[in-house]
Design an enzyme around this catalytic site. Structure first.
Site, PDB file in Angstrom:
ATOM      1  N   CYS A  17       8.701  -9.186   3.823  1.00  0.00           N
ATOM      2  CA  CYS A  17       7.950  -9.501   2.604  1.00  0.00           C
ATOM      3  C   CYS A  17       8.354  -8.501   1.528  1.00  0.00           C
ATOM      4  O   CYS A  17       9.432  -7.904   1.611  1.00  0.00           O
ATOM      5  CB  CYS A  17       6.444  -9.510   2.870  1.00  0.00           C
ATOM      6  N   ASN A  20       6.002  -4.723   2.712  1.00  0.00           N
ATOM      7  CA  ASN A  20       5.876  -4.400   4.144  1.00  0.00           C
ATOM      8  C   ASN A  20       4.555  -3.675   4.444  1.00  0.00           C
ATOM      9  O   ASN A  20       4.492  -2.812   5.325  1.00  0.00           O
ATOM     10  CB  ASN A  20       7.077  -3.588   4.658  1.00  0.00           C
ATOM     11  N   CYS A  22       1.437  -5.840   3.803  1.00  0.00           N
ATOM     12  CA  CYS A  22       0.450  -6.919   3.964  1.00  0.00           C
ATOM     13  C   CYS A  22       0.970  -8.033   4.875  1.00  0.00           C
ATOM     14  O   CYS A  22       0.585  -8.128   6.041  1.00  0.00           O
ATOM     15  CB  CYS A  22       0.063  -7.515   2.605  1.00  0.00           C
ATOM     16  N   ARG A  23       1.839  -8.885   4.341  1.00  0.00           N
ATOM     17  CA  ARG A  23       2.229 -10.094   5.081  1.00  0.00           C
ATOM     18  C   ARG A  23       3.105  -9.823   6.296  1.00  0.00           C
ATOM     19  O   ARG A  23       2.817 -10.305   7.401  1.00  0.00           O
ATOM     20  CB  ARG A  23       2.932 -11.087   4.149  1.00  0.00           C
ATOM     21  N   SER A  24       4.199  -9.090   6.104  1.00  0.00           N
ATOM     22  CA  SER A  24       5.118  -8.948   7.250  1.00  0.00           C
ATOM     23  C   SER A  24       4.554  -8.073   8.373  1.00  0.00           C
ATOM     24  O   SER A  24       4.824  -8.368   9.547  1.00  0.00           O
ATOM     25  CB  SER A  24       6.520  -8.516   6.809  1.00  0.00           C
ATOM     26  N   ASP A 133       1.366 -13.931  -1.540  1.00  0.00           N
ATOM     27  CA  ASP A 133       1.150 -12.482  -1.592  1.00  0.00           C
ATOM     28  C   ASP A 133      -0.340 -12.196  -1.792  1.00  0.00           C
ATOM     29  O   ASP A 133      -0.911 -12.555  -2.826  1.00  0.00           O
ATOM     30  CB  ASP A 133       1.966 -11.924  -2.766  1.00  0.00           C
TER      31      ASP A 133
HETATM   32  P1  4NP Z   1       3.350  -7.634   0.871  1.00  0.00           P
HETATM   33  O1  4NP Z   1       2.328  -7.394  -0.341  1.00  0.00           O
HETATM   34  O2  4NP Z   1       4.682  -7.973   0.242  1.00  0.00           O
HETATM   35  O3  4NP Z   1       2.771  -8.778   1.606  1.00  0.00           O
HETATM   36  O4  4NP Z   1       3.392  -6.335   1.650  1.00  0.00           O
HETATM   37  C1  4NP Z   1       2.563  -6.502  -1.371  1.00  0.00           C
HETATM   38  C2  4NP Z   1       2.331  -5.160  -1.210  1.00  0.00           C
HETATM   39  C3  4NP Z   1       2.538  -4.276  -2.248  1.00  0.00           C
HETATM   40  C4  4NP Z   1       3.004  -4.745  -3.457  1.00  0.00           C
HETATM   41  C5  4NP Z   1       3.253  -6.083  -3.631  1.00  0.00           C
HETATM   42  C6  4NP Z   1       3.035  -6.963  -2.589  1.00  0.00           C
HETATM   43  N1  4NP Z   1       3.192  -3.836  -4.538  1.00  0.00           N
HETATM   44  O5  4NP Z   1       3.542  -4.297  -5.632  1.00  0.00           O
HETATM   45  O6  4NP Z   1       3.029  -2.630  -4.358  1.00  0.00           O
END
Ligand code: 4NP
Length: 160
Positions: A17, A20, A22-24, A133
């Site tokens: 993702c 790294n 939340c989703r992954s 996201d």
């Molecule tokens: P992820 O979510 O891609 O599912 O881990 C996010 C975590 C952090 C950010 C964006 C999406 N960020 O912009 O910091």
């Protein structure tokens, strides 16, 4: 590319993702727990990474940790890392959570496209949805993500 099992099925899976956190990490946790339930752990290497570097070394987002825990899955020990070109060699299946991350990964291997690079829901269920996201949303977003990952992971494991 990592060695596949003797019947040609993938033996190493990387979930990707943006951050790294939340989703992954949830995908890695859900997938690991289903693999354990099915007693397939010795056949599979499972990991996750982010295309971005903002959170390298961080544990998963506390909302992701709580959501996983609600479902009996502990992801608190994971630490974020950034996707590296070497991952194209190490993993025979690389599943991006959304279109943007898939595009980012494609730009990292423009000359030699990776044969096992797909969007998660498309690979799992032939579903055009991105895994959304949840970072800037509320906790409902994490539940939606969790359900998608559970459904998708289960479908993937039915096939591999
Ligand atoms: P992820 O979510 O891609 O599912 O881990 C996010 C975590 C952090 C950010 C964006 C999406 N960020 O912009 O910091």
């Amino acid at each position: 590319m990592a060695a596949a099992t003797p019947d040609g099925k993938p033996s190493s899976i990387l979930f990707v993702c943006l951050g790294n956190i939340c989703r992954s990490p949830l995908a890695e946790g859900v997938f690991r727990s289903l693999v354990r339930e099915r007693d397939l752990g010795r056949y599979l290497t499972i990991d996750s990474a982010g295309t971005g570097a903002w959170h390298v070394g961080d544990p998963p987002d506390s909302r992701a940790i709580s959501k996983a825990a609600e479902h009996g899955v502990d992801i608190s020990g994971q630490r974020a890392r950034q996707f590296a070109a070497a991952d194209f060699e190490r993993f025979d299946l690389i599943l991006a959570m959304d279109r943007a991350n898939l595009e980012t990964l494609r730009t990292k291997s423009p000359d030699r496209p990776h044969a096992g690079l797909f969007r998660f829901m498309e690979f799992a269920l032939d579903d055009p949805s991105d895994v959304p996201d949840p970072y800037y949303g509320d906790s409902d977003g994490f539940e939606t993500v969790y359900r998608m990952l559970e459904r998708g992971s289960s479908a993937i494991l039915d096939r591999i």
